[in-house]
Design a protein around this motif. Structure first.
Motif, PDB file in Angstrom:
ATOM      1  N   LEU A  12      -4.021   2.434  16.124  1.00  0.00           N
ATOM      2  CA  LEU A  12      -4.923   1.431  15.559  1.00  0.00           C
ATOM      3  C   LEU A  12      -6.228   2.074  15.103  1.00  0.00           C
ATOM      4  N   PHE A  13      -6.820   2.912  15.929  1.00  0.00           N
ATOM      5  CA  PHE A  13      -8.071   3.593  15.596  1.00  0.00           C
ATOM      6  C   PHE A  13      -7.898   4.470  14.361  1.00  0.00           C
ATOM      7  N   THR A  14      -6.808   5.243  14.310  1.00  0.00           N
ATOM      8  CA  THR A  14      -6.533   6.113  13.162  1.00  0.00           C
ATOM      9  C   THR A  14      -6.354   5.288  11.896  1.00  0.00           C
ATOM     10  N   THR A  15      -5.653   4.178  11.988  1.00  0.00           N
ATOM     11  CA  THR A  15      -5.441   3.308  10.831  1.00  0.00           C
ATOM     12  C   THR A  15      -6.756   2.749  10.317  1.00  0.00           C
ATOM     13  N   VAL A  16      -7.627   2.285  11.210  1.00  0.00           N
ATOM     14  CA  VAL A  16      -8.922   1.743  10.808  1.00  0.00           C
ATOM     15  C   VAL A  16      -9.770   2.823  10.146  1.00  0.00           C
ATOM     16  N   ILE A  17      -9.833   3.997  10.733  1.00  0.00           N
ATOM     17  CA  ILE A  17     -10.625   5.092  10.164  1.00  0.00           C
ATOM     18  C   ILE A  17     -10.075   5.484   8.809  1.00  0.00           C
ATOM     19  N   TYR A  18      -8.753   5.651   8.694  1.00  0.00           N
ATOM     20  CA  TYR A  18      -8.146   6.063   7.433  1.00  0.00           C
ATOM     21  C   TYR A  18      -8.368   5.020   6.350  1.00  0.00           C
ATOM     22  N   SER A  19      -8.189   3.751   6.697  1.00  0.00           N
ATOM     23  CA  SER A  19      -8.299   2.702   5.683  1.00  0.00           C
ATOM     24  C   SER A  19      -9.715   2.594   5.137  1.00  0.00           C
ATOM     25  N   GLN A  20     -10.693   3.008   5.900  1.00  0.00           N
ATOM     26  CA  GLN A  20     -12.071   2.918   5.437  1.00  0.00           C
ATOM     27  C   GLN A  20     -12.466   4.104   4.551  1.00  0.00           C
ATOM     28  N   LYS A  21     -11.635   5.131   4.470  1.00  0.00           N
ATOM     29  CA  LYS A  21     -11.974   6.303   3.671  1.00  0.00           C
ATOM     30  C   LYS A  21     -11.037   6.460   2.485  1.00  0.00           C
ATOM     31  N   THR A  22     -10.377   5.421   2.107  1.00  0.00           N
ATOM     32  CA  THR A  22      -9.448   5.460   0.997  1.00  0.00           C
ATOM     33  C   THR A  22      -9.738   4.300   0.045  1.00  0.00           C
ATOM     34  N   VAL A  23      -9.368   4.489  -1.191  1.00  0.00           N
ATOM     35  CA  VAL A  23      -9.538   3.407  -2.157  1.00  0.00           C
ATOM     36  C   VAL A  23      -8.392   2.407  -2.071  1.00  0.00           C
ATOM     37  N   ILE A  24      -7.329   2.786  -1.381  1.00  0.00           N
ATOM     38  CA  ILE A  24      -6.174   1.899  -1.257  1.00  0.00           C
ATOM     39  C   ILE A  24      -6.574   0.666  -0.464  1.00  0.00           C
ATOM     40  N   GLY A  25      -6.227  -0.496  -0.996  1.00  0.00           N
ATOM     41  CA  GLY A  25      -6.539  -1.747  -0.332  1.00  0.00           C
ATOM     42  C   GLY A  25      -6.968  -2.801  -1.326  1.00  0.00           C
ATOM     43  N   LYS A  26      -7.516  -3.887  -0.806  1.00  0.00           N
ATOM     44  CA  LYS A  26      -7.934  -5.012  -1.648  1.00  0.00           C
ATOM     45  C   LYS A  26      -9.445  -5.002  -1.828  1.00  0.00           C
ATOM     46  N   LYS A  38     -15.221 -12.282  -9.190  1.00  0.00           N
ATOM     47  CA  LYS A  38     -14.277 -12.775 -10.193  1.00  0.00           C
ATOM     48  C   LYS A  38     -12.826 -12.760  -9.743  1.00  0.00           C
ATOM     49  N   SER A  39     -12.417 -11.702  -9.050  1.00  0.00           N
ATOM     50  CA  SER A  39     -11.007 -11.583  -8.702  1.00  0.00           C
ATOM     51  C   SER A  39     -10.830 -10.645  -7.516  1.00  0.00           C
ATOM     52  N   ILE A  40      -9.590 -10.573  -7.065  1.00  0.00           N
ATOM     53  CA  ILE A  40      -9.192  -9.612  -6.039  1.00  0.00           C
ATOM     54  C   ILE A  40      -8.237  -8.633  -6.719  1.00  0.00           C
ATOM     55  N   VAL A  41      -8.554  -7.337  -6.588  1.00  0.00           N
ATOM     56  CA  VAL A  41      -7.696  -6.289  -7.137  1.00  0.00           C
ATOM     57  C   VAL A  41      -7.175  -5.464  -5.979  1.00  0.00           C
ATOM     58  N   GLU A  42      -5.870  -5.241  -5.974  1.00  0.00           N
ATOM     59  CA  GLU A  42      -5.274  -4.376  -4.965  1.00  0.00           C
ATOM     60  C   GLU A  42      -5.021  -3.002  -5.575  1.00  0.00           C
ATOM     61  N   ILE A  43      -5.644  -1.982  -4.967  1.00  0.00           N
ATOM     62  CA  ILE A  43      -5.437  -0.595  -5.385  1.00  0.00           C
ATOM     63  C   ILE A  43      -4.284  -0.046  -4.543  1.00  0.00           C
ATOM     64  N   TYR A  44      -3.299   0.575  -5.201  1.00  0.00           N
ATOM     65  CA  TYR A  44      -2.150   1.128  -4.490  1.00  0.00           C
ATOM     66  C   TYR A  44      -1.738   2.453  -5.115  1.00  0.00           C
ATOM     67  N   ASN A 120     -18.389   3.032   2.560  1.00  0.00           N
ATOM     68  CA  ASN A 120     -16.974   3.102   2.181  1.00  0.00           C
ATOM     69  C   ASN A 120     -16.375   1.748   1.842  1.00  0.00           C
ATOM     70  N   ASP A 121     -17.132   0.678   2.016  1.00  0.00           N
ATOM     71  CA  ASP A 121     -16.664  -0.652   1.646  1.00  0.00           C
ATOM     72  C   ASP A 121     -17.118  -1.051   0.248  1.00  0.00           C
ATOM     73  N   VAL A 122     -17.667  -0.100  -0.500  1.00  0.00           N
ATOM     74  CA  VAL A 122     -18.081  -0.318  -1.887  1.00  0.00           C
ATOM     75  C   VAL A 122     -17.324   0.684  -2.757  1.00  0.00           C
ATOM     76  N   LEU A 123     -16.654   0.163  -3.773  1.00  0.00           N
ATOM     77  CA  LEU A 123     -15.908   0.993  -4.708  1.00  0.00           C
ATOM     78  C   LEU A 123     -16.616   0.972  -6.054  1.00  0.00           C
ATOM     79  N   ASN A 124     -16.959   2.154  -6.558  1.00  0.00           N
ATOM     80  CA  ASN A 124     -17.550   2.278  -7.892  1.00  0.00           C
ATOM     81  C   ASN A 124     -16.417   2.419  -8.898  1.00  0.00           C
ATOM     82  N   VAL A 125     -16.410   1.568  -9.907  1.00  0.00           N
ATOM     83  CA  VAL A 125     -15.385   1.570 -10.948  1.00  0.00           C
ATOM     84  C   VAL A 125     -16.099   1.779 -12.270  1.00  0.00           C
TER      85      VAL A 125
END
Length: 142
Positions: A12-26, A38-44, A120-125
Motif C-alpha cells: 500500500l505504501f509503495t503504491t501511494v508513493i509511486y502513484s504520486q510520482k507518475t503522470v498516470i492517473g486521473k 472542465k473535464s476529467i482526463v485519464e493519463i495511461y 506532484n498533484d499538479v500536472l503541467n500540460v
C-alpha cells in the motif's frame, strides 16, 4: 499473520508513493484563462507511450458534444471518451514528443507534460505551435 499485514502495508505504501510520482492517473482539467474545471482526463501508458482520454465532461450542458472541428478519425466523435493526448514518450521527468488536441477548436498541437516540481498533484500540460505555447495546470484526482 503479522508478516501478511506488514507485506500488505508495504504494498500500500509503495503504491501511494509511486502513484504520486507518475503522470498516470486521473486529472481534473482547469482552463488557464477562466480557472474553470472542465473535464476529467485519464493519463495511461500503452506500448511504452502515454495517452490521455477524456473520461468525463463536468458541465452537463455540453456533455453530449462531438468534436466537429477535429480532423481525421476524431472528427464527429463524442468529446467524452476522446483521446486528446497521444504518443508521449518519457524523457527523464518530462513526457515529450506527443500531441494534444483541443476539442473546442479541433486543433492539434505538439505536446509535453510534466509534474510540477513543488507539487506532484499538479500536472503541467503544454501545447506548442512553433515557438508559441500555452500551458495549463491540471489537478490530480485521488
Amino acid at each position: 499473520m503479522k508478516n501478511k499485514l506488514i507485506f500488505s502495508l508495504l504494498i500500500l505504501f509503495t503504491t501511494v508513493i509511486y502513484s504520486q510520482k507518475t503522470v498516470i492517473g486521473k486529472w481534473k482539467t482547469i482552463d488557464d484563462s477562466t480557472k474553470e474545471a472542465k473535464s476529467i482526463v485519464e493519463i495511461y501508458k500503452l506500448n511504452n507511450e502515454y495517452f490521455g482520454k477524456i473520461t468525463k465532461i463536468l458541465n452537463e450542458a455540453v456533455k453530449d458534444k462531438v468534436c466537429i472541428k477535429c480532423k481525421g478519425v476524431d472528427k464527429n466523435k463524442p468529446i467524452e471518451g476522446l483521446v486528446i493526448i497521444k504518443k508521449l514518450s518519457k524523457d527523464d521527468t518530462m513526457y515529450v514528443d506527443g500531441t494534444v488536441t483541443d476539442p473546442e477548436n479541433g486543433k492539434t498541437y505538439t505536446c509535453k507534460i510534466w509534474l510540477d516540481e513543488n507539487n506532484n498533484d499538479v500536472l503541467n500540460v503544454r501545447g506548442y505551435i512553433g515557438f508559441f505555447y500555452r500551458t495549463q495546470q491540471w489537478k490530480r484526482i485521488n
